[in-house]
Scaffold this motif. Sequence first.
Motif, short mmCIF file in Angstrom:
data_model
loop_
_atom_site.label_atom_id
_atom_site.label_comp_id
_atom_site.label_asym_id
_atom_site.label_seq_id
_atom_site.Cartn_x
_atom_site.Cartn_y
_atom_site.Cartn_z
N GLU A 1 11.76 -20.53 -11.35
CA GLU A 1 12.56 -21.75 -11.45
C GLU A 1 14.02 -21.40 -11.76
O GLU A 1 14.95 -22.00 -11.20
CB GLU A 1 11.99 -22.69 -12.51
CG GLU A 1 10.71 -23.42 -12.10
CD GLU A 1 9.47 -22.52 -11.98
OE1 GLU A 1 9.44 -21.44 -12.63
OE2 GLU A 1 8.54 -22.88 -11.23
N ASP A 2 14.23 -20.44 -12.65
CA ASP A 2 15.60 -19.99 -12.96
C ASP A 2 16.26 -19.40 -11.72
O ASP A 2 17.45 -19.61 -11.46
CB ASP A 2 15.59 -18.93 -14.06
CG ASP A 2 15.11 -19.47 -15.40
OD1 ASP A 2 15.42 -20.63 -15.71
OD2 ASP A 2 14.43 -18.72 -16.13
N SER A 3 15.48 -18.62 -11.00
CA SER A 3 16.00 -17.99 -9.81
C SER A 3 16.42 -19.05 -8.78
O SER A 3 17.46 -18.93 -8.13
CB SER A 3 14.94 -17.04 -9.26
OG SER A 3 15.04 -16.91 -7.88
N ALA A 4 15.60 -20.12 -8.67
CA ALA A 4 15.97 -21.23 -7.78
C ALA A 4 17.26 -21.88 -8.26
O ALA A 4 18.12 -22.26 -7.46
CB ALA A 4 14.84 -22.25 -7.69
N MET A 5 17.41 -22.02 -9.58
CA MET A 5 18.62 -22.64 -10.12
C MET A 5 19.84 -21.76 -9.86
O MET A 5 20.91 -22.28 -9.51
CB MET A 5 18.45 -22.92 -11.62
CG MET A 5 19.61 -23.66 -12.24
SD MET A 5 20.15 -25.18 -11.36
CE MET A 5 18.98 -26.38 -12.02
N SER A 6 19.70 -20.44 -9.98
CA SER A 6 20.82 -19.56 -9.65
C SER A 6 21.20 -19.76 -8.18
O SER A 6 22.38 -19.89 -7.84
CB SER A 6 20.45 -18.10 -9.92
OG SER A 6 21.47 -17.24 -9.42
N GLY A 7 20.20 -19.81 -7.31
CA GLY A 7 20.46 -20.02 -5.88
C GLY A 7 21.13 -21.36 -5.62
O GLY A 7 22.03 -21.47 -4.79
N ALA A 8 20.70 -22.38 -6.35
CA ALA A 8 21.29 -23.71 -6.17
C ALA A 8 22.76 -23.71 -6.61
O ALA A 8 23.61 -24.36 -5.98
CB ALA A 8 20.49 -24.75 -6.95
N LEU A 9 23.07 -22.98 -7.67
CA LEU A 9 24.47 -22.87 -8.11
C LEU A 9 25.31 -22.15 -7.06
O LEU A 9 26.47 -22.52 -6.81
CB LEU A 9 24.55 -22.13 -9.46
CG LEU A 9 24.01 -22.89 -10.68
CD1 LEU A 9 23.81 -21.95 -11.88
CD2 LEU A 9 24.94 -24.04 -11.07
N VAL A 10 24.74 -21.13 -6.43
CA VAL A 10 25.45 -20.42 -5.35
C VAL A 10 25.76 -21.40 -4.21
O VAL A 10 26.87 -21.43 -3.69
CB VAL A 10 24.61 -19.22 -4.83
CG1 VAL A 10 25.24 -18.62 -3.57
CG2 VAL A 10 24.46 -18.15 -5.92
N SER A 11 24.77 -22.22 -3.84
CA SER A 11 25.00 -23.20 -2.76
C SER A 11 26.02 -24.24 -3.18
O SER A 11 26.91 -24.60 -2.40
CB SER A 11 23.68 -23.92 -2.40
OG SER A 11 22.86 -23.07 -1.65
#
Lengths: 264, 264
Positions: B119-129
């Motif tokens: 879930e954290d990894s998805a949040m990091s990816g979402a911040l990148v987007s």
Amino acid sequence: KMLARSVSRLLARPSTALARRALSSGAPNITLRYFDSRGRAQGIRYALKDAEVEFKDDRVSLQHIISGNWFNLKADPSISGPFGVLPVLHWDDFTIGQTEAISGYLYHKLGHAEGLSLEDSAMSGALVSCAHQDVIVMCLQVLNVVGTAPDLKEEQIGQAVQSCTVRMNGILPRLEKLVGGKDYFLKDAPVMGDFCIYDALDQCKVILGDNVLDAYPGLKAFMERMANRPNIAKYIASGERPLFLTGAPQEAQILQKIQSVPRL
Amino acid sequence: KMLARSVSRLLARPSTALARRALSSGAPNITLRYFDSRGRAQGIRYALKDAEVEFKDDRVSLQHIISGNWFNLKADPSISGPFGVLPVLHWDDFTIGQTEAISGYLYHKLGHAEGLSLEDSAMSGALVSCAHQDVIVMCLQVLNVVGTAPDLKEEQIGQAVQSCTVRMNGILPRLEKLVGGKDYFLKDAPVMGDFCIYDALDQCKVILGDNVLDAYPGLKAFMERMANRPNIAKYIASGERPLFLTGAPQEAQILQKIQSVPRL
């Protein structure tokens, strides 16, 4: 008997079985929220449908955009998620926004990662980005140009189509090489990158015409293979898939205009 | 003695030590290729610099864009990577394109994933987007509007700035909430999402003015914390960082025009 059924399913439909196994901790409560269009969510819908995952396909009516009410909904994080933009995925208590992040999350939750390396996972992510930021953005620009200038002459519409086709022919040979003679881009079952490229090229065909893939036999075979996957075929036949690519109220007329223009 | 040095490093600089450990199989041969601008690669540059990873910062001169020669370079996959677009990352024999995919790959290769969930990894990816597709796209649009219409009146430039500021004020409260009172978005060291949001808000400040974050104390503190990380501070002070945000040859003049306009 249940076990026998499970085993025969495992043998018959490997990717669905994988998805089921990944979900074996009990059916999660899943909602995908986007507008009532394909846009930046359709690849995700295909992936969930293909995996036979139960989810709520929560589609915000385009009326809310036309009326301006979307700005009220957008202000509510329980609707517009952590970033105030759709799509948003709720997976039990976890909520995440942004197409690429949702795709990356589902890549793991739907079992796509199985048997694949970190490099493959990066390639799936790159295909997701290529689908949305290169192919779809480029093709929807034609709709946008034609939609915002209703007095455009036939010749100018032809030029917009032609310029998009030229740019697509910069991308398509790359995708053709990446899929090569393989069934799917990365393994013997589709992963997020495949679902999103399938969607992007499908949207591209709607705008530029079916023959846009004529010079790319690998991509043509890939598109047919994806469309013939039982759950994808059933989903499309059901009529459940959003009719529109975008939120433009005049999309049908704009597409008709584009299609009626002779190709250069 | 080597061991003692390693141990003291581990204690002194946890995130660098983590990155080193992730790279312990021998120094990889890394090239990041992008244009000679910040654009969609600067967050990645910050992450590599912060981790003290040796890499070739291969910057395609903006002259190639101005002269049109970029289209020749773009046709060469050894330069433009699998998708014909920059940035491209070479990590030993592996080559990958697309900002989000490169970021997702480095998230693992630089050890960011350590201690974090899916879930954290998805949040990091979402911040990148969010950084690239929401913040940077939105802010660079102001440069684009002002740059392509040289006869724009002061009032119209003011309106473009104002409309971007309004849209940014839809995003900033969300980011403020996500960073909360924490040092970084996800753990006690920055991950890809942090580096990209730092870059995006920095580009935003260059365009909309330093005071754009005034109402967001959490983000202001975050920006300062990032800028004061020793390797980031050293990198910025070195003058190595690209001067320009975009490939627009008149960027300096456009920025000057934007800054000289009174804020509404």
